[in-house]
Enzyme design. Structure first.
Site, PDB file in Angstrom:
ATOM      1  N   ASP A 167       0.869  -1.164   0.000  1.00 21.41           N
ATOM      2  CA  ASP A 167       0.000   0.000   0.000  1.00 21.41           C
ATOM      3  C   ASP A 167       0.919   1.230   0.000  1.00 21.41           C
ATOM      4  O   ASP A 167       2.116   1.128   0.290  1.00 21.41           O
ATOM      5  CB  ASP A 167      -0.872  -0.034   1.270  1.00 21.41           C
ATOM      6  CG  ASP A 167      -1.739   1.207   1.384  1.00 21.41           C
ATOM      7  OD1 ASP A 167      -2.361   1.587   0.375  1.00 21.41           O
ATOM      8  OD2 ASP A 167      -1.769   1.815   2.475  1.00 21.41           O
ATOM      9  N   LEU A 168       0.377   2.382  -0.334  1.00 21.95           N
ATOM     10  CA  LEU A 168       1.212   3.592  -0.432  1.00 21.95           C
ATOM     11  C   LEU A 168       0.948   4.569   0.723  1.00 21.95           C
ATOM     12  O   LEU A 168       1.795   4.762   1.606  1.00 21.95           O
ATOM     13  CB  LEU A 168       0.935   4.274  -1.780  1.00 21.95           C
ATOM     14  CG  LEU A 168       1.589   5.634  -2.005  1.00 21.95           C
ATOM     15  CD1 LEU A 168       3.103   5.518  -2.035  1.00 21.95           C
ATOM     16  CD2 LEU A 168       1.106   6.247  -3.316  1.00 21.95           C
ATOM     17  N   ASP A 169      -0.251   5.171   0.707  1.00 24.71           N
ATOM     18  CA  ASP A 169      -0.576   6.201   1.706  1.00 24.71           C
ATOM     19  C   ASP A 169      -0.602   5.589   3.099  1.00 24.71           C
ATOM     20  O   ASP A 169      -1.369   4.670   3.366  1.00 24.71           O
ATOM     21  CB  ASP A 169      -1.947   6.822   1.394  1.00 24.71           C
ATOM     22  CG  ASP A 169      -1.971   7.529   0.046  1.00 24.71           C
ATOM     23  OD1 ASP A 169      -1.132   8.409  -0.173  1.00 24.71           O
ATOM     24  OD2 ASP A 169      -2.835   7.196  -0.779  1.00 24.71           O
TER      25      ASP A 169
ATOM     26  N   THR B 195       1.270  10.557   3.684  1.00 21.55           N
ATOM     27  CA  THR B 195       0.331  11.363   2.914  1.00 21.55           C
ATOM     28  C   THR B 195      -1.118  11.238   3.383  1.00 21.55           C
ATOM     29  O   THR B 195      -1.976  11.986   2.909  1.00 21.55           O
ATOM     30  CB  THR B 195       0.379  10.951   1.417  1.00 21.55           C
ATOM     31  OG1 THR B 195       0.450   9.520   1.365  1.00 21.55           O
ATOM     32  CG2 THR B 195       1.575  11.540   0.714  1.00 21.55           C
TER      33      THR B 195
ATOM     34  N   LYS C 198      -9.703   5.543   4.643  1.00 26.32           N
ATOM     35  CA  LYS C 198      -8.362   5.027   4.366  1.00 26.32           C
ATOM     36  C   LYS C 198      -8.429   3.789   3.496  1.00 26.32           C
ATOM     37  O   LYS C 198      -9.183   2.860   3.789  1.00 26.32           O
ATOM     38  CB  LYS C 198      -7.646   4.656   5.674  1.00 26.32           C
ATOM     39  CG  LYS C 198      -6.901   5.802   6.297  1.00 26.32           C
ATOM     40  CD  LYS C 198      -6.007   5.287   7.417  1.00 26.32           C
ATOM     41  CE  LYS C 198      -5.479   6.444   8.230  1.00 26.32           C
ATOM     42  NZ  LYS C 198      -4.851   5.975   9.466  1.00 26.32           N
TER      43      LYS C 198
ATOM     44  N   VAL D 216      -9.671   3.254   0.737  1.00 25.54           N
ATOM     45  CA  VAL D 216     -10.771   3.171  -0.228  1.00 25.54           C
ATOM     46  C   VAL D 216     -10.625   4.278  -1.272  1.00 25.54           C
ATOM     47  O   VAL D 216     -10.015   5.311  -1.029  1.00 25.54           O
ATOM     48  CB  VAL D 216     -12.158   3.198   0.459  1.00 25.54           C
ATOM     49  CG1 VAL D 216     -12.301   2.038   1.431  1.00 25.54           C
ATOM     50  CG2 VAL D 216     -12.418   4.512   1.170  1.00 25.54           C
TER      51      VAL D 216
ATOM     52  N   SER E 123      -1.789   0.278  -4.534  1.00 23.43           N
ATOM     53  CA  SER E 123      -2.482   1.406  -3.899  1.00 23.43           C
ATOM     54  C   SER E 123      -3.779   1.728  -4.622  1.00 23.43           C
ATOM     55  O   SER E 123      -3.862   1.593  -5.847  1.00 23.43           O
ATOM     56  CB  SER E 123      -1.574   2.646  -3.941  1.00 23.43           C
ATOM     57  OG  SER E 123      -2.288   3.782  -3.523  1.00 23.43           O
ATOM     58  N   ALA E 124      -4.768   2.186  -3.847  1.00 22.14           N
ATOM     59  CA  ALA E 124      -6.023   2.651  -4.433  1.00 22.14           C
ATOM     60  C   ALA E 124      -5.843   4.018  -5.085  1.00 22.14           C
ATOM     61  O   ALA E 124      -6.730   4.508  -5.791  1.00 22.14           O
ATOM     62  CB  ALA E 124      -7.087   2.746  -3.345  1.00 22.14           C
TER      63      ALA E 124
ATOM     64  N   LYS F  96     -10.522  -1.808  -2.677  1.00 20.97           N
ATOM     65  CA  LYS F  96     -10.397  -2.428  -1.361  1.00 20.97           C
ATOM     66  C   LYS F  96     -11.704  -2.161  -0.599  1.00 20.97           C
ATOM     67  O   LYS F  96     -12.261  -1.084  -0.748  1.00 20.97           O
ATOM     68  CB  LYS F  96      -9.220  -1.812  -0.594  1.00 20.97           C
ATOM     69  CG  LYS F  96      -7.872  -1.989  -1.308  1.00 20.97           C
ATOM     70  CD  LYS F  96      -6.767  -1.182  -0.620  1.00 20.97           C
ATOM     71  CE  LYS F  96      -5.492  -1.193  -1.459  1.00 20.97           C
ATOM     72  NZ  LYS F  96      -4.395  -0.396  -0.871  1.00 20.97           N
TER      73      LYS F  96
ATOM     74  N   GLU G 229      -0.026  -3.141   4.727  1.00 20.41           N
ATOM     75  CA  GLU G 229      -1.174  -2.231   4.781  1.00 20.41           C
ATOM     76  C   GLU G 229      -1.294  -1.478   6.111  1.00 20.41           C
ATOM     77  O   GLU G 229      -0.850  -1.980   7.142  1.00 20.41           O
ATOM     78  CB  GLU G 229      -2.462  -3.035   4.609  1.00 20.41           C
ATOM     79  CG  GLU G 229      -3.023  -3.039   3.212  1.00 20.41           C
ATOM     80  CD  GLU G 229      -3.605  -1.691   2.752  1.00 20.41           C
ATOM     81  OE1 GLU G 229      -3.747  -0.772   3.579  1.00 20.41           O
ATOM     82  OE2 GLU G 229      -3.919  -1.579   1.562  1.00 20.41           O
ATOM     83  N   ASP G 230      -1.933  -0.309   6.064  1.00 21.16           N
ATOM     84  CA  ASP G 230      -2.215   0.440   7.295  1.00 21.16           C
ATOM     85  C   ASP G 230      -3.716   0.652   7.498  1.00 21.16           C
ATOM     86  O   ASP G 230      -4.113   1.344   8.436  1.00 21.16           O
ATOM     87  CB  ASP G 230      -1.534   1.822   7.268  1.00 21.16           C
ATOM     88  CG  ASP G 230      -2.221   2.766   6.303  1.00 21.16           C
ATOM     89  OD1 ASP G 230      -2.577   2.320   5.182  1.00 21.16           O
ATOM     90  OD2 ASP G 230      -2.431   3.933   6.666  1.00 21.16           O
TER      91      ASP G 230
END
Ligand code: BG6
Ligand code: MG
Length: 219
Positions: free
Chosen positions: A8-10, A16, A45, A47, A114-115, A145, A169-170
């Protein structure tokens, strides 16, 4: 041993998440003169942009026509992208640069799952584009997600079976998505992420050896 890491990114690679929710807060204040509570952030988060806006409008019990909905999503993104101007490698979350290096040294391939449609831009600004062997495009997956689609696409981008990958993931929806994909879920965050196979409190705590050992114990 796992062969791929689906990130995941953010909130995992980049600091971010706060920019996303700040952009929503400002937008909602401007158009509806309403304040969004902190608790709503978790629900936005992981989504997609549109699903985040749905969550927010549901909370406010406001419904808007489709064209206004699209304009709100667009304006949020413009504000978010403008806020990203300040992004530099300093916004890579603690421990992530070392974790990525350790994965690479151990022959693990990296993919972004990432979404966010701003993923490539953010990786570029963080100086991490070269580190990733594949970037799954959220515009090309049917379901966001918590559906597994983006993790399945990321594993496919690496030419690997999801079962040979970990996902990091967070977000609650993100951990659910990893589990549904068949990859091994590694979470960074609090108790709300206890559905992950393995959880660390923060990115700084991510521990390659612990993950390798835990992954090796799956039957
Ligand atoms: C996720 C964020 O990574 O990307 C969500 O956690 C966000 O909060 C989603 O809604 C979509 O991002 P973007 O950049 O395409 O609007
Ligand atoms: Mg996230």
């Amino acid at each position: 041993m796992f062969k791929g890491a689906l990130f995941d990114l953010d909130g995992v690679i980049a600091d971010t998440a706060v920019f996303h929710f700040a952009a929503w807060r400002n937008l909602i204040k401007k158009y509806f003169n309403a304040d969004l509570p902190d608790e709503l952030e978790e629900k936005t988060k992981g989504v997609s942009r549109e699903d985040s806006l749905r969550v927010i409008l549901d909370y406010l019990q406001i419904s808007v026509p489709a064209d206004a909905f699209a304009r709100l999503a667009e304006e949020k993104n413009e504000a978010y992208v403008a806020a990203l101007e300040v992004l530099t490698p300093d916004y890579i979350l603690p421990g992530i640069a070392d974790f990525i290096q350790t994965l690479q040294e151990n022959g693990v391939k990296l993919a972004l799952a990432s979404a966010s449609k701003n993923g490539p831009l953010i990786l570029e600004k963080l100086g991490l584009s070269e580190a990733f062997d594949a970037i799954a495009d959220p515009a090309n997956v049917a379901n966001g997600k918590p559906a597994p689609d983006i993790f399945l696409a990321a594993a496919q981008g690496l030419g690997l079976a999801p079962a040979d990958c970990i996902g990091v993931e967070d977000a609650v929806a993100g951990v659910t998505a990893i589990n549904a994909s068949g990859a091994y879920s590694v979470a960074v965050g609090g108790d709300e992420l206890n559905h992950a196979k393995l959880r660390f409190k923060s990115t700084a705590d991510l521990d390659f050896t612990k993950i390798k050992t835990a992954f090796g114990k799956i039957d």
